[in-house]
Design an enzyme around this catalytic site. Structure first.
Site, PDB file in Angstrom:
ATOM      1  N   HIS A 111       0.828  -1.219   0.000  1.00  0.00           N
ATOM      2  CA  HIS A 111       0.000   0.000   0.000  1.00  0.00           C
ATOM      3  C   HIS A 111       0.856   1.259   0.000  1.00  0.00           C
ATOM      4  O   HIS A 111       0.401   2.339   0.389  1.00  0.00           O
ATOM      5  CB  HIS A 111      -0.972  -0.015   1.183  1.00  0.00           C
ATOM      6  CG  HIS A 111      -1.988  -1.100   1.072  1.00  0.00           C
ATOM      7  ND1 HIS A 111      -2.730  -1.544   2.143  1.00  0.00           N
ATOM      8  CD2 HIS A 111      -2.412  -1.835   0.022  1.00  0.00           C
ATOM      9  CE1 HIS A 111      -3.539  -2.510   1.750  1.00  0.00           C
ATOM     10  NE2 HIS A 111      -3.364  -2.719   0.466  1.00  0.00           N
ATOM     11  N   CYS A 119       4.893  12.783  -8.191  1.00  0.00           N
ATOM     12  CA  CYS A 119       4.077  13.779  -8.893  1.00  0.00           C
ATOM     13  C   CYS A 119       2.771  13.146  -9.380  1.00  0.00           C
ATOM     14  O   CYS A 119       2.794  12.092 -10.016  1.00  0.00           O
ATOM     15  CB  CYS A 119       4.841  14.348 -10.085  1.00  0.00           C
ATOM     16  SG  CYS A 119       3.836  15.463 -11.080  1.00  0.00           S
TER      17      CYS A 119
HETATM   18  C1  LIG Z   1     -12.637  -1.377   2.884  1.00  0.00           C
HETATM   19  C2  LIG Z   1     -12.585  -2.517   1.893  1.00  0.00           C
HETATM   20  C3  LIG Z   1     -13.862  -3.281   1.866  1.00  0.00           C
HETATM   21  N1  LIG Z   1     -12.278  -1.967   0.549  1.00  0.00           N
HETATM   22  C4  LIG Z   1     -11.369  -2.578  -0.219  1.00  0.00           C
HETATM   23  O1  LIG Z   1     -10.776  -3.585   0.126  1.00  0.00           O
HETATM   24  C5  LIG Z   1     -11.060  -1.870  -1.511  1.00  0.00           C
HETATM   25  C6  LIG Z   1     -12.075  -2.251  -2.628  1.00  0.00           C
HETATM   26  C7  LIG Z   1     -12.057  -3.650  -2.973  1.00  0.00           C
HETATM   27  C8  LIG Z   1     -11.219  -4.211  -3.853  1.00  0.00           C
HETATM   28  N2  LIG Z   1     -11.473  -5.561  -3.891  1.00  0.00           N
HETATM   29  C9  LIG Z   1     -12.481  -5.847  -3.048  1.00  0.00           C
HETATM   30  C10 LIG Z   1     -13.081  -7.077  -2.728  1.00  0.00           C
HETATM   31  C11 LIG Z   1     -14.084  -7.078  -1.804  1.00  0.00           C
HETATM   32  C12 LIG Z   1     -14.474  -5.845  -1.215  1.00  0.00           C
HETATM   33  C13 LIG Z   1     -13.855  -4.641  -1.538  1.00  0.00           C
HETATM   34  C14 LIG Z   1     -12.864  -4.649  -2.442  1.00  0.00           C
HETATM   35  N3  LIG Z   1      -9.694  -2.188  -1.940  1.00  0.00           N
HETATM   36  C15 LIG Z   1      -9.073  -1.260  -2.713  1.00  0.00           C
HETATM   37  O2  LIG Z   1      -9.574  -0.226  -3.085  1.00  0.00           O
HETATM   38  C16 LIG Z   1      -7.645  -1.605  -3.115  1.00  0.00           C
HETATM   39  C17 LIG Z   1      -6.630  -0.646  -2.435  1.00  0.00           C
HETATM   40  C18 LIG Z   1      -6.675  -0.763  -0.980  1.00  0.00           C
HETATM   41  C19 LIG Z   1      -5.513   0.021  -0.351  1.00  0.00           C
HETATM   42  C20 LIG Z   1      -6.015   1.238   0.397  1.00  0.00           C
HETATM   43  N4  LIG Z   1      -4.910   1.858   1.124  1.00  0.00           N
HETATM   44  C21 LIG Z   1      -4.583   1.592   2.383  1.00  0.00           C
HETATM   45  N5  LIG Z   1      -3.513   2.159   2.993  1.00  0.00           N
HETATM   46  C22 LIG Z   1      -2.721   3.166   2.284  1.00  0.00           C
HETATM   47  C23 LIG Z   1      -3.314   4.507   2.520  1.00  0.00           C
HETATM   48  C24 LIG Z   1      -3.134   4.983   3.934  1.00  0.00           C
HETATM   49  O3  LIG Z   1      -2.570   4.263   4.764  1.00  0.00           O
HETATM   50  O4  LIG Z   1      -3.557   6.116   4.155  1.00  0.00           O
HETATM   51  S1  LIG Z   1      -5.549   0.458   3.256  1.00  0.00           S
HETATM   52  C25 LIG Z   1      -5.129   0.730   4.937  1.00  0.00           C
HETATM   53  O5  LIG Z   1      -6.215   0.240   5.675  1.00  0.00           O
HETATM   54  C26 LIG Z   1      -5.950  -1.089   6.060  1.00  0.00           C
HETATM   55  C27 LIG Z   1      -6.106  -1.170   7.542  1.00  0.00           C
HETATM   56  O6  LIG Z   1      -6.176  -2.511   7.857  1.00  0.00           O
HETATM   57  P1  LIG Z   1      -5.215  -3.105   9.013  1.00  0.00           P
HETATM   58  O7  LIG Z   1      -3.808  -2.784   8.704  1.00  0.00           O
HETATM   59  O8  LIG Z   1      -5.617  -4.510   9.169  1.00  0.00           O
HETATM   60  O9  LIG Z   1      -5.598  -2.221  10.302  1.00  0.00           O
HETATM   61  P2  LIG Z   1      -6.954  -2.248  11.170  1.00  0.00           P
HETATM   62  O10 LIG Z   1      -6.937  -1.034  11.997  1.00  0.00           O
HETATM   63  O11 LIG Z   1      -8.125  -2.536  10.305  1.00  0.00           O
HETATM   64  O12 LIG Z   1      -6.768  -3.535  12.120  1.00  0.00           O
HETATM   65  C28 LIG Z   1      -5.714  -3.560  13.053  1.00  0.00           C
HETATM   66  C29 LIG Z   1      -5.707  -4.974  13.628  1.00  0.00           C
HETATM   67  O13 LIG Z   1      -4.585  -5.070  14.505  1.00  0.00           O
HETATM   68  C30 LIG Z   1      -4.999  -5.654  15.718  1.00  0.00           C
HETATM   69  N6  LIG Z   1      -4.122  -5.111  16.761  1.00  0.00           N
HETATM   70  C31 LIG Z   1      -4.270  -3.965  17.469  1.00  0.00           C
HETATM   71  N7  LIG Z   1      -3.199  -3.809  18.314  1.00  0.00           N
HETATM   72  C32 LIG Z   1      -2.369  -4.877  18.088  1.00  0.00           C
HETATM   73  C33 LIG Z   1      -1.106  -5.280  18.610  1.00  0.00           C
HETATM   74  N8  LIG Z   1      -0.481  -4.559  19.542  1.00  0.00           N
HETATM   75  N9  LIG Z   1      -0.524  -6.420  18.143  1.00  0.00           N
HETATM   76  C34 LIG Z   1      -1.156  -7.178  17.189  1.00  0.00           C
HETATM   77  N10 LIG Z   1      -2.368  -6.838  16.637  1.00  0.00           N
HETATM   78  C35 LIG Z   1      -2.954  -5.703  17.088  1.00  0.00           C
HETATM   79  C36 LIG Z   1      -6.465  -5.277  15.887  1.00  0.00           C
HETATM   80  O14 LIG Z   1      -7.109  -6.237  16.689  1.00  0.00           O
HETATM   81  C37 LIG Z   1      -6.947  -5.319  14.428  1.00  0.00           C
HETATM   82  O15 LIG Z   1      -7.366  -6.627  14.080  1.00  0.00           O
HETATM   83  C38 LIG Z   1      -4.538  -1.428   5.682  1.00  0.00           C
HETATM   84  O16 LIG Z   1      -4.563  -2.150   4.500  1.00  0.00           O
HETATM   85  C39 LIG Z   1      -3.935  -0.057   5.441  1.00  0.00           C
HETATM   86  O17 LIG Z   1      -2.875  -0.092   4.524  1.00  0.00           O
HETATM   87  N11 LIG Z   1      -7.468  -1.378  -4.522  1.00  0.00           N
HETATM   88  C40 LIG Z   1      -7.986  -2.221  -5.422  1.00  0.00           C
HETATM   89  O18 LIG Z   1      -8.560  -3.229  -5.091  1.00  0.00           O
HETATM   90  O19 LIG Z   1      -7.806  -1.792  -6.726  1.00  0.00           O
HETATM   91  C41 LIG Z   1      -8.437  -2.529  -7.767  1.00  0.00           C
HETATM   92  C42 LIG Z   1      -9.884  -2.303  -7.605  1.00  0.00           C
HETATM   93  C43 LIG Z   1     -10.338  -1.011  -7.400  1.00  0.00           C
HETATM   94  C44 LIG Z   1     -11.719  -0.819  -7.240  1.00  0.00           C
HETATM   95  C45 LIG Z   1     -12.621  -1.890  -7.206  1.00  0.00           C
HETATM   96  C46 LIG Z   1     -12.115  -3.188  -7.410  1.00  0.00           C
HETATM   97  C47 LIG Z   1     -10.746  -3.401  -7.596  1.00  0.00           C
HETATM   98 ZN   LIG Z   2       5.541  16.108 -12.493  1.00  0.00          ZN
END
Ligand SMILES: CC(C)NC(=O)[C@H](Cc1c[nH]c2ccccc12)NC(=O)[C@H](CCCC/N=C(/NCCC(=O)O)S[C@H]1O[C@H](COP(=O)(O)OP(=O)(O)OC[C@H]2O[C@@H](n3cnc4c(N)ncnc43)[C@H](O)[C@@H]2O)[C@@H](O)[C@H]1O)NC(=O)OCc1ccccc1
Ligand SMILES: [Zn+2]
Length: 240
Positions: A111, A119
């Protein structure tokens, strides 16, 4: 535990939970999660950038500054130690550089990174200007710099929702998962695709899948073992 130590080819998949004990808020944790105050669609999306690039640039600069002031935790350090004596590939969703600052090599930032702006018009890589004064508030608007080559706006080096993942980064992550005999899934809720599909790929490729997360997640049922612990406690115990 022993099977983990005997594994010859290990792939570690990490999410925001990996950096939680370094003081970096996760996305979804109800209390402190980044998404508590902001809707991802407003900030981590092409639409958000077009609507208000100053707000988006300010928010990413604020996050970069938080990371710069944070330190890798014992989990990051343990993975770096393990990598020094075994074949350990790290593929992360995290845009921070804490794995690298712990001395580990990251195979793939699927990501993107907070420190690799480019750019939005010509795509040229831009220098990450750490000296530029960083916003102190998450919602402080900061005009993005201009591209010295084409005058376009420099954008954050993160992959936004609706944007495809960098091909090389995705293929490296998928390849490492298919080749591994042990796959660790650390600190991810398993909600964002296509990354959330990797544990299933690992399982279908015959790897042992171990989840390290204090709570149940969307990918828990893909794991052979679920350690309900944190990254900074579980990984040092595993690698010791
Ligand atoms: C919300 C979701 C349903 N939407 C998607 O998945 C979308 C759409 C989609 C595509 N395919 C699908 C299939 C089904 C449904 C939806 C989709 N995906 C996309 O758009 C991707 C691009 C996705 C990338 C987005 N960018 C990020 N980050 C960068 C930016 C930024 O950071 O600002 S995502 C960002 O959020 C996500 C957060 O998730 P986690 O890291 O798991 O964090 P979270 O807070 O959720 O959980 C933390 C966990 O840690 C645990 N925890 C807490 N403390 C601890 C601890 N101490 N130790 C261990 N574990 C711990 C907690 O219990 C918890 O479980 C990460 O991926 C992170 O990088 N691109 C794409 O597929 O392109 C082609 C396409 C396009 C359109 C349509 C079809 C295909
Ligand atoms: Zn440029």
């Amino acid at each position: 535990m022993d099977s983990a130590r005997e594994a010859s080819r290990i792939t570690v998949l990490t999410g925001a939970g990996m950096s939680a004990e370094s003081g970096i808020a996760t996305f979804r944790d109800a209390q402190s999660g980044l998404w508590k105050d902001f809707d991802p669609k407003d900030l981590a999306s092409p639409e958000g950038w077009l609507a208000d690039s100053d707000l988006v640039w300010g928010w990413y600069r604020w996050r970069a500054e938080l990371v710069r002031r944070s330190e890798p935790n014992a989990g990051h350090m343990a993975l770096a130690r393990w990598q020094a004596r075994a074949h350990v590939d790290i593929a992360t969703q995290n845009v921070d550089d804490l794995h690298e600052r712990a001395g580990a090599e990251v195979l793939s930032h699927v990501h993107g990174s907070l420190f690799e702006p480019y750019c939005s018009d010509c795509g040229a890589r831009a220098q990450f200007d750490s000296a530029a004064d960083a916003p102190t508030q998450a919602d402080q608007r900061v005009p993005p710099p201009e591209c010295p080559l084409c005058g376009g706006l420099i954008r954050p080096g993160a992959v936004w929702f609706g944007e495809s993942l960098p091909e090389a980064a995705w293929e490296a992550a998928e390849g490492a998962v298919r080749a591994a005999d042990l796959v660790l899934v650390v600190g991810t809720s398993g909600v964002v695709y296509p990354f959330a599909g990797l544990p299933a790929i690992a399982r279908s490729a015959g790897a042992t899948v171990v989840e390290i997360n204090p709570v149940e997640t969307e990918v828990s049922d893909m794991a052979d073992h679920r350690w309900r612990t944190t990254a900074a406690v579980g990984l040092p115990a595993l690698v010791a």
